[in-house]
Design a protein around this motif. Structure first.
Motif, PDB file in Angstrom:
ATOM      1  N   LEU A  41      46.428  39.282  45.862  1.00 16.98           N
ATOM      2  CA  LEU A  41      47.018  39.620  44.573  1.00 16.98           C
ATOM      3  C   LEU A  41      46.273  38.953  43.415  1.00 16.98           C
ATOM      4  CD1 LEU A  41      50.819  39.442  45.426  1.00 16.98           C
ATOM      5  CD2 LEU A  41      49.488  41.492  44.888  1.00 16.98           C
ATOM      6  N   LYS A  42      45.801  37.727  43.623  1.00 13.11           N
ATOM      7  CA  LYS A  42      45.021  37.047  42.592  1.00 13.11           C
ATOM      8  C   LYS A  42      43.739  37.802  42.290  1.00 13.11           C
ATOM      9  CE  LYS A  42      46.512  32.303  43.530  1.00 13.11           C
ATOM     10  NZ  LYS A  42      46.051  31.002  44.028  1.00 13.11           N
ATOM     11  N   THR A  44      43.142  41.011  42.837  1.00 12.21           N
ATOM     12  CA  THR A  44      43.512  42.272  42.201  1.00 12.21           C
ATOM     13  C   THR A  44      43.846  42.055  40.737  1.00 12.21           C
ATOM     14  OG1 THR A  44      44.380  43.084  44.300  1.00 12.21           O
ATOM     15  CG2 THR A  44      45.098  44.228  42.321  1.00 12.21           C
ATOM     16  N   ASP A  45      44.584  40.999  40.434  1.00 15.28           N
ATOM     17  CA  ASP A  45      44.956  40.698  39.052  1.00 15.28           C
ATOM     18  C   ASP A  45      43.727  40.326  38.231  1.00 15.28           C
ATOM     19  OD1 ASP A  45      46.970  40.338  37.003  1.00 15.28           O
ATOM     20  OD2 ASP A  45      46.500  38.200  37.142  1.00 15.28           O
ATOM     21  N   TYR A  46      42.767  39.637  38.842  1.00 18.52           N
ATOM     22  CA  TYR A  46      41.543  39.263  38.137  1.00 18.52           C
ATOM     23  C   TYR A  46      40.741  40.507  37.739  1.00 18.52           C
ATOM     24  CZ  TYR A  46      36.875  37.424  37.305  1.00 18.52           C
ATOM     25  OH  TYR A  46      35.655  37.142  36.755  1.00 18.52           O
ATOM     26  N   PRO A  49      43.975  42.845  35.026  1.00 12.48           N
ATOM     27  CA  PRO A  49      45.153  42.040  34.759  1.00 12.48           C
ATOM     28  C   PRO A  49      46.417  42.851  34.460  1.00 12.48           C
ATOM     29  CG  PRO A  49      43.343  41.411  33.317  1.00 12.48           C
ATOM     30  CD  PRO A  49      42.887  42.559  34.144  1.00 12.48           C
ATOM     31  N   ASP A  50      46.272  43.999  33.840  1.00 12.75           N
ATOM     32  CA  ASP A  50      47.439  44.821  33.538  1.00 12.75           C
ATOM     33  C   ASP A  50      47.060  46.284  33.723  1.00 12.75           C
ATOM     34  OD1 ASP A  50      49.812  45.869  32.762  1.00 12.75           O
ATOM     35  OD2 ASP A  50      49.789  45.067  30.735  1.00 12.75           O
TER      36      ASP A  50
END
Length: 70
Positions: A41-42, A44-46, A49-50
């Motif tokens: 998840l980190k 993917t978020d990197y 981010p949105d």
């Protein structure tokens, strides 16, 4: 009150681990899988981010009205 979300998260994680263990998983395996999923998840978020921002930034093209009359 500001840290209520932390208590809610902790309770949810405890329930998740308990459920997996009662279904036959080893507790250590459950912890390892949770850690792997958090790492995923980190990443993917990197990368994005949105994800909702990506869609809203796209220009919506109006459809062409050049279809022949039937």
């Amino acid at each position: 009150m500001a840290d209520q979300w932390k208590a809610t998260l902790a309770a949810g994680l405890a329930q998740l681990v308990d459920k997996a263990v009662t279904e036959g998983a080893k507790q250590e395996d459950v912890y390892a899988t949770i850690a792997e999923e958090i790492d995923r998840l980190k990443v993917t978020d990197y990368r994005d981010p949105d994800p909702a921002d990506t869609v809203s930034e796209q220009v919506v093209e109006e459809p062409a009205n050049d279809w022949p009359v039937a």
